[in-house]
Design a protein around this motif. Sequence first.
Motif, PDB file in Angstrom:
ATOM      1  N   PHE A  98      17.962 -10.473 -47.904  1.00 59.11           N
ATOM      2  CA  PHE A  98      17.641 -11.267 -48.749  1.00 59.11           C
ATOM      3  C   PHE A  98      16.563 -12.309 -48.063  1.00 59.11           C
ATOM      4  O   PHE A  98      15.959 -13.082 -48.739  1.00 59.11           O
ATOM      5  CB  PHE A  98      18.948 -12.466 -49.389  1.00 59.11           C
ATOM      6  CG  PHE A  98      19.476 -13.188 -48.164  1.00 59.11           C
ATOM      7  CD1 PHE A  98      18.974 -14.354 -47.884  1.00 59.11           C
ATOM      8  CD2 PHE A  98      20.470 -12.411 -47.266  1.00 59.11           C
ATOM      9  CE1 PHE A  98      19.576 -14.998 -46.756  1.00 59.11           C
ATOM     10  CE2 PHE A  98      21.119 -13.209 -46.283  1.00 59.11           C
ATOM     11  CZ  PHE A  98      20.326 -14.539 -45.942  1.00 59.11           C
ATOM     12  N   ALA A  99      15.906 -11.972 -46.962  1.00 56.01           N
ATOM     13  CA  ALA A  99      15.017 -12.884 -46.423  1.00 56.01           C
ATOM     14  C   ALA A  99      14.455 -11.832 -45.184  1.00 56.01           C
ATOM     15  O   ALA A  99      15.153 -10.848 -44.718  1.00 56.01           O
ATOM     16  CB  ALA A  99      15.472 -13.888 -45.549  1.00 56.01           C
ATOM     17  N   VAL A 100      13.195 -12.064 -45.102  1.00 55.61           N
ATOM     18  CA  VAL A 100      12.361 -11.155 -44.079  1.00 55.61           C
ATOM     19  C   VAL A 100      11.356 -11.909 -43.202  1.00 55.61           C
ATOM     20  O   VAL A 100      10.890 -13.229 -43.592  1.00 55.61           O
ATOM     21  CB  VAL A 100      11.506 -10.089 -44.946  1.00 55.61           C
ATOM     22  CG1 VAL A 100      10.633 -10.865 -45.725  1.00 55.61           C
ATOM     23  CG2 VAL A 100      10.671  -9.116 -43.929  1.00 55.61           C
ATOM     24  N   ASN A 101      11.312 -11.327 -42.159  1.00 56.11           N
ATOM     25  CA  ASN A 101      10.178 -11.775 -41.130  1.00 56.11           C
ATOM     26  C   ASN A 101       9.460 -10.886 -40.548  1.00 56.11           C
ATOM     27  O   ASN A 101       9.884  -9.736 -40.364  1.00 56.11           O
ATOM     28  CB  ASN A 101      10.619 -12.836 -39.729  1.00 56.11           C
ATOM     29  CG  ASN A 101      11.720 -12.301 -38.999  1.00 56.11           C
ATOM     30  OD1 ASN A 101      11.159 -11.374 -38.272  1.00 56.11           O
ATOM     31  ND2 ASN A 101      13.063 -12.734 -38.951  1.00 56.11           N
ATOM     32  N   ARG A 102       8.354 -11.219 -40.000  1.00 61.15           N
ATOM     33  CA  ARG A 102       7.484 -10.101 -39.053  1.00 61.15           C
ATOM     34  C   ARG A 102       7.221 -10.706 -37.797  1.00 61.15           C
ATOM     35  O   ARG A 102       6.745 -12.022 -37.549  1.00 61.15           O
ATOM     36  CB  ARG A 102       5.945  -9.673 -39.640  1.00 61.15           C
ATOM     37  CG  ARG A 102       6.333  -8.844 -41.020  1.00 61.15           C
ATOM     38  CD  ARG A 102       4.885  -8.430 -41.393  1.00 61.15           C
ATOM     39  NE  ARG A 102       5.074  -7.845 -42.626  1.00 61.15           N
ATOM     40  CZ  ARG A 102       4.781  -6.584 -42.835  1.00 61.15           C
ATOM     41  NH1 ARG A 102       4.951  -5.678 -41.575  1.00 61.15           N
ATOM     42  NH2 ARG A 102       4.776  -5.826 -43.952  1.00 61.15           N
ATOM     43  N   SER A 103       7.238  -9.848 -36.572  1.00 61.55           N
ATOM     44  CA  SER A 103       7.105 -10.225 -35.539  1.00 61.55           C
ATOM     45  C   SER A 103       6.115  -9.189 -34.726  1.00 61.55           C
ATOM     46  O   SER A 103       5.708  -8.137 -35.443  1.00 61.55           O
ATOM     47  CB  SER A 103       8.258 -10.298 -34.475  1.00 61.55           C
ATOM     48  OG  SER A 103       9.169 -11.195 -35.130  1.00 61.55           O
ATOM     49  N   ASP A 104       5.432  -9.719 -33.697  1.00 64.78           N
ATOM     50  CA  ASP A 104       4.460  -8.849 -32.823  1.00 64.78           C
ATOM     51  C   ASP A 104       5.543  -7.880 -32.360  1.00 64.78           C
ATOM     52  O   ASP A 104       6.507  -8.209 -31.637  1.00 64.78           O
ATOM     53  CB  ASP A 104       3.909  -9.472 -31.812  1.00 64.78           C
ATOM     54  CG  ASP A 104       3.021  -8.629 -30.814  1.00 64.78           C
ATOM     55  OD1 ASP A 104       3.342  -7.391 -30.741  1.00 64.78           O
ATOM     56  OD2 ASP A 104       1.967  -9.188 -30.370  1.00 64.78           O
ATOM     57  N   PRO A 105       5.264  -6.433 -32.564  1.00 64.80           N
ATOM     58  CA  PRO A 105       6.369  -5.356 -32.281  1.00 64.80           C
ATOM     59  C   PRO A 105       6.422  -4.946 -30.556  1.00 64.80           C
ATOM     60  O   PRO A 105       6.995  -4.050 -30.353  1.00 64.80           O
ATOM     61  CB  PRO A 105       5.935  -4.165 -32.966  1.00 64.80           C
ATOM     62  CG  PRO A 105       4.832  -4.595 -33.935  1.00 64.80           C
ATOM     63  CD  PRO A 105       4.451  -5.812 -33.259  1.00 64.80           C
ATOM     64  N   TYR A 106       5.322  -5.652 -29.861  1.00 65.04           N
ATOM     65  CA  TYR A 106       5.023  -5.179 -28.392  1.00 65.04           C
ATOM     66  C   TYR A 106       6.581  -5.107 -27.668  1.00 65.04           C
ATOM     67  O   TYR A 106       6.783  -4.124 -26.905  1.00 65.04           O
ATOM     68  CB  TYR A 106       4.304  -6.303 -27.741  1.00 65.04           C
ATOM     69  CG  TYR A 106       4.274  -5.907 -26.257  1.00 65.04           C
ATOM     70  CD1 TYR A 106       3.012  -5.066 -25.853  1.00 65.04           C
ATOM     71  CD2 TYR A 106       5.110  -6.045 -25.268  1.00 65.04           C
ATOM     72  CE1 TYR A 106       2.820  -4.561 -24.393  1.00 65.04           C
ATOM     73  CE2 TYR A 106       4.913  -5.939 -24.131  1.00 65.04           C
ATOM     74  CZ  TYR A 106       3.709  -5.137 -23.694  1.00 65.04           C
ATOM     75  OH  TYR A 106       3.578  -4.790 -22.411  1.00 65.04           O
ATOM     76  N   GLY A 205       7.616  -4.195 -37.252  1.00 64.81           N
ATOM     77  CA  GLY A 205       7.746  -5.650 -36.846  1.00 64.81           C
ATOM     78  C   GLY A 205       8.666  -6.370 -37.762  1.00 64.81           C
ATOM     79  O   GLY A 205       8.802  -7.626 -37.714  1.00 64.81           O
ATOM     80  N   LEU A 206       9.340  -5.918 -38.767  1.00 64.92           N
ATOM     81  CA  LEU A 206       9.828  -6.159 -39.921  1.00 64.92           C
ATOM     82  C   LEU A 206      11.479  -6.615 -39.230  1.00 64.92           C
ATOM     83  O   LEU A 206      12.021  -5.612 -38.667  1.00 64.92           O
ATOM     84  CB  LEU A 206       9.935  -5.498 -41.197  1.00 64.92           C
ATOM     85  CG  LEU A 206       8.701  -5.317 -41.923  1.00 64.92           C
ATOM     86  CD1 LEU A 206       9.025  -4.546 -43.081  1.00 64.92           C
ATOM     87  CD2 LEU A 206       8.458  -6.950 -42.533  1.00 64.92           C
ATOM     88  N   SER A 207      11.980  -7.629 -39.453  1.00 65.05           N
ATOM     89  CA  SER A 207      13.506  -7.873 -39.544  1.00 65.05           C
ATOM     90  C   SER A 207      14.013  -8.663 -40.513  1.00 65.05           C
ATOM     91  O   SER A 207      13.018  -9.401 -41.216  1.00 65.05           O
ATOM     92  CB  SER A 207      13.778  -8.775 -38.289  1.00 65.05           C
ATOM     93  OG  SER A 207      13.527  -8.062 -37.058  1.00 65.05           O
ATOM     94  N   PHE A 208      15.151  -8.701 -40.873  1.00 66.44           N
ATOM     95  CA  PHE A 208      15.627  -9.314 -42.220  1.00 66.44           C
ATOM     96  C   PHE A 208      16.967 -10.108 -41.802  1.00 66.44           C
ATOM     97  O   PHE A 208      17.703  -9.976 -40.625  1.00 66.44           O
ATOM     98  CB  PHE A 208      16.195  -8.055 -43.273  1.00 66.44           C
ATOM     99  CG  PHE A 208      15.015  -7.275 -43.554  1.00 66.44           C
ATOM    100  CD1 PHE A 208      14.011  -7.643 -44.390  1.00 66.44           C
ATOM    101  CD2 PHE A 208      14.824  -5.944 -42.946  1.00 66.44           C
ATOM    102  CE1 PHE A 208      13.103  -6.678 -44.944  1.00 66.44           C
ATOM    103  CE2 PHE A 208      13.896  -5.166 -43.247  1.00 66.44           C
ATOM    104  CZ  PHE A 208      12.832  -5.452 -44.219  1.00 66.44           C
ATOM    105  N   LEU A 209      17.187 -11.006 -42.951  1.00 67.28           N
ATOM    106  CA  LEU A 209      18.745 -11.318 -42.803  1.00 67.28           C
ATOM    107  C   LEU A 209      19.343 -10.718 -44.185  1.00 67.28           C
ATOM    108  O   LEU A 209      18.841 -10.552 -44.979  1.00 67.28           O
ATOM    109  CB  LEU A 209      18.588 -12.817 -43.368  1.00 67.28           C
ATOM    110  CG  LEU A 209      18.048 -14.014 -42.514  1.00 67.28           C
ATOM    111  CD1 LEU A 209      18.066 -15.399 -42.988  1.00 67.28           C
ATOM    112  CD2 LEU A 209      18.777 -14.069 -41.098  1.00 67.28           C
ATOM    113  N   ALA A 210      20.506  -9.966 -43.573  1.00 69.25           N
ATOM    114  CA  ALA A 210      21.131  -9.149 -44.612  1.00 69.25           C
ATOM    115  C   ALA A 210      22.607  -9.827 -44.952  1.00 69.25           C
ATOM    116  O   ALA A 210      23.072 -10.163 -43.904  1.00 69.25           O
ATOM    117  CB  ALA A 210      21.414  -7.616 -44.260  1.00 69.25           C
ATOM    118  N   ALA A 211      22.917  -9.650 -46.081  1.00 69.39           N
ATOM    119  CA  ALA A 211      24.357 -10.296 -46.502  1.00 69.39           C
ATOM    120  C   ALA A 211      25.017  -9.165 -47.324  1.00 69.39           C
ATOM    121  O   ALA A 211      24.533  -8.440 -47.895  1.00 69.39           O
ATOM    122  CB  ALA A 211      24.130 -11.604 -47.222  1.00 69.39           C
TER     123      ALA A 211
END
Length: 312
Positions: A98-106, A205-211
């Motif tokens: 239900f929510a997403v962020n992107r980070s530098d994948p290094y 680099g995608l990560s989520f909040l999953a419920a």
Amino acid sequence: MQRRTFQQFLSAVAFLSPALGHTQTRAVVRAGDQKGGLRALLEAAGELKGLPYDIQWTEFPAAAPLAEALNADAVDFGPIGDAPLLFSLAAGSRVKAFAVNRSDPYGTAILVAPNSPLKDASSLKGKSVATNRGSIGHFVTLKALASVGLKAEDISLRFLAPPDAKLALTQGSVDAWATWEPYTALAETGGHARVLVNGRNLWSGLSFLAATDNALRDKRNQLQDLQQRIVRAQAWATQHPAEFSATLARIIGIPAEAARLQFERRQTRWQSIDTQVVADQQRTADFYLDAGLIKQKLDVRATFDTGLPLAA
């Protein structure tokens, strides 16, 4: 006199009952966390103050056990990378992002011992790599191999939890360890490993909040509020990296140097679940299908809940 006193007592109980009932029905959100990162973020930014509900925290060392807890309805929600979320969904988990962020994948990387003779992904042929099955470390390993024309069969994969994988690497029982932050920064700053292959150009680099479906139905308002608090906390942490890193180091028990390194190079940005996010997630799902890690094609559109948008 006694009758009037008893009536007064009943009146007092009737007056107090709404307040007592409110206290008894205060919502509890069961939050899963990976290595304390989410809790540290909220705590450092002061976003855990004045909550109109309670949070019950459970910490996990990696995404796989967190996904298992979501699937068992033992937690309501938690942060999870794109690949382990897909692995869990393909196994039948009733959860949605239900929510997403992107980070530098290094920092999602393949690590080797500082004195290892391995130089690049092609030198992994015939070597052993430790990682969690279905993790972003597993995903980056397969992508790194594919980038140089190798397959999973060309290496020996050993599926170990991060603490066991780190021990295996330092003791020389595996040649490499595929992991993620903060384990990468911790291994680097501690002198235990160096980055052989980093996740740039390999991972989204995608990560989520999953419920869970139950939580999205029954605790939707609380999840929406928590999402907004997390976004505000991320903005605060970006402006106060030293303060956040100190809190993270204290909560998860790592040196402040490692906490700050992983935070600053991730450059996490929360965003809306847009068409690009869905397309990137579909590519990851299709790659897992081609690699044989999931057995049926997964249409990722059904795995998102877009009804809790970021505040404008």
